[in-house]
Scaffold this active site. Structure first.
Site, PDB file in Angstrom:
ATOM      1  N   GLN A 104     -18.342 -17.073 -58.099  1.00  0.00           N
ATOM      2  CA  GLN A 104     -17.105 -16.581 -58.354  1.00  0.00           C
ATOM      3  C   GLN A 104     -16.644 -15.198 -57.997  1.00  0.00           C
ATOM      4  O   GLN A 104     -17.596 -14.528 -57.785  1.00  0.00           O
ATOM      5  CB  GLN A 104     -16.839 -16.653 -60.003  1.00  0.00           C
ATOM      6  CG  GLN A 104     -15.768 -15.896 -60.697  1.00  0.00           C
ATOM      7  CD  GLN A 104     -15.955 -14.503 -60.990  1.00  0.00           C
ATOM      8  OE1 GLN A 104     -16.848 -13.851 -60.802  1.00  0.00           O
ATOM      9  NE2 GLN A 104     -14.808 -13.694 -60.616  1.00  0.00           N
ATOM     10  N   ALA A 163     -17.460 -11.818 -63.510  1.00  0.00           N
ATOM     11  CA  ALA A 163     -17.945 -12.984 -64.173  1.00  0.00           C
ATOM     12  C   ALA A 163     -19.416 -13.713 -63.640  1.00  0.00           C
ATOM     13  O   ALA A 163     -20.252 -13.926 -64.485  1.00  0.00           O
ATOM     14  CB  ALA A 163     -16.749 -13.861 -64.050  1.00  0.00           C
ATOM     15  N   TYR A 164     -19.388 -13.833 -62.290  1.00  0.00           N
ATOM     16  CA  TYR A 164     -20.611 -14.244 -61.876  1.00  0.00           C
ATOM     17  C   TYR A 164     -21.825 -13.218 -62.099  1.00  0.00           C
ATOM     18  O   TYR A 164     -22.615 -13.626 -62.803  1.00  0.00           O
ATOM     19  CB  TYR A 164     -20.410 -14.427 -60.301  1.00  0.00           C
ATOM     20  CG  TYR A 164     -21.642 -14.760 -59.677  1.00  0.00           C
ATOM     21  CD1 TYR A 164     -22.159 -15.933 -59.710  1.00  0.00           C
ATOM     22  CD2 TYR A 164     -22.619 -13.696 -58.957  1.00  0.00           C
ATOM     23  CE1 TYR A 164     -23.183 -16.352 -58.994  1.00  0.00           C
ATOM     24  CE2 TYR A 164     -23.695 -13.857 -58.125  1.00  0.00           C
ATOM     25  CZ  TYR A 164     -24.004 -15.304 -58.167  1.00  0.00           C
ATOM     26  OH  TYR A 164     -25.184 -15.638 -57.668  1.00  0.00           O
ATOM     27  N   GLN A 165     -21.497 -11.980 -61.965  1.00  0.00           N
ATOM     28  CA  GLN A 165     -22.777 -11.245 -62.484  1.00  0.00           C
ATOM     29  C   GLN A 165     -23.079 -11.228 -63.823  1.00  0.00           C
ATOM     30  O   GLN A 165     -24.240 -10.805 -64.207  1.00  0.00           O
ATOM     31  CB  GLN A 165     -22.407  -9.732 -61.958  1.00  0.00           C
ATOM     32  CG  GLN A 165     -22.230  -9.797 -60.382  1.00  0.00           C
ATOM     33  CD  GLN A 165     -22.297  -8.468 -59.688  1.00  0.00           C
ATOM     34  OE1 GLN A 165     -21.459  -7.444 -60.200  1.00  0.00           O
ATOM     35  NE2 GLN A 165     -22.799  -7.972 -58.352  1.00  0.00           N
ATOM     36  N   THR A 167     -23.021 -13.847 -65.604  1.00  0.00           N
ATOM     37  CA  THR A 167     -23.796 -14.955 -65.831  1.00  0.00           C
ATOM     38  C   THR A 167     -25.217 -14.678 -65.277  1.00  0.00           C
ATOM     39  O   THR A 167     -26.119 -14.991 -66.068  1.00  0.00           O
ATOM     40  CB  THR A 167     -23.408 -16.150 -65.204  1.00  0.00           C
ATOM     41  OG1 THR A 167     -23.254 -15.941 -63.820  1.00  0.00           O
ATOM     42  CG2 THR A 167     -21.998 -16.528 -65.696  1.00  0.00           C
TER      43      THR A 167
END
Length: 259
Positions: A104, A163-165, A167
């Site tokens: 993302q 957002a990716y980080q 997760t």
């Protein structure tokens, strides 16, 4: 890395049954090759049944023991089926490599709610569902090893991937908690945290590396990106009995980037 020949009796994972989730490409597909070369029987799980069949065919032609099951890591019934099919085919589950994930990009305030939910469902809920089902069958056996895949993005921040980080930070938190929850039952849970790895997830459509990835490689002491098999080899050690007193650990596989 292409593997051939029958599994060695003295490999790191000799005689073990390992479930590889997210096995259709990249690190997951290479993990299937590395684990079988180290003596494991493997169940491969991912959404792409066609790609899974290709990898299983490759492994079985090389004399290895492999099977596949398709489904969505964010769907509870599918994840339960991954584990149940493993038990049905091989009789037990000794190890699991939870690699499924999606990328993302974009500032946190530009990410849509739907996109945020999508990346959370796959990268966080998916890992939680895998852990839940895997320990369900490992606990009665009194042993097992699980390796989840995070990222160096789970250890530090950088612009444009919030957002990716988030997760990947969450995967580390889930892993550490699972190590505490399941250690008394003989189950080890660890994380590998790769830096940039040469997979389709980090490459541009034209095959070039993004400028941000190039900058990370330039700042890496080894001055190179990782290869999928290098991550898989690290996971194989964590899944093996040679890591018998390692649990709750975060193993960076990043060429020294976070040193």
């Amino acid at each position: 890395m292409q593997q051939s020949g029958t599994a060695p009796d003295n490999g790191l994972l000799a005689g073990k049954v390992v479930l590889v989730v997210g096995a259709s490409s990249g690190i997951g597909a290479e993990a299937a090759r590395v684990f079988t070369a180290e003596g494991a029987s493997v169940m491969l799980a991912a959404r792409s049944s066609e790609r899974l069949r290709e990898i299983v065919d490759e492994l079985t032609r090389g004399g290895h023991d492999a099977a596949a099951v398709s489904g969505d890591v964010a769907v509870a019934d599918d994840v339960a089926r991954f584990v149940d099919e493993t038990i049905s085919r091989f009789g037990r589950l000794d190890g699991a490599f939870n690699n499924a994930g999606i990328g993302q990009g974009g500032r946190l305030d530009d990410v849509s709610e739907d996109e945020f939910d999508r990346v959370m469902n796959v990268n966080v809920k998916g890992v939680w569902l895998c852990l839940r089902e895997q320990v369900r069958v490992m606990r009665p056996a009194g042993s097992g090893a699980i390796v989840n895949v995070s990222s160096i993005g789970g250890l530090r921040g950088s612009p444009g991937f919030g957002a990716y980080q988030a997760t990947k930070h969450a995967v580390i938190g889930l892993t550490r908690t699972a190590a505490h929850d399941n250690g008394p039952d003989g189950i080890r849970v660890n994380v590998v945290a790769p830096g940039p790895v040469l997979t389709s997830m980090v490459m541009k459509p034209d095959g070039e590396l993004p400028d941000g990835v190039k900058a990370r490689i330039a700042a890496t002491p080894l001055r190179k990106a990782g290869a999928p098999e290098e991550v898989a080899q690290s996971a194989a050690w964590l899944l093996s009995d040679r890591a018998s007193h390692v649990s709750g650990a975060v193993l960076t596989v990043d060429g020294g980037y976070t040193a």
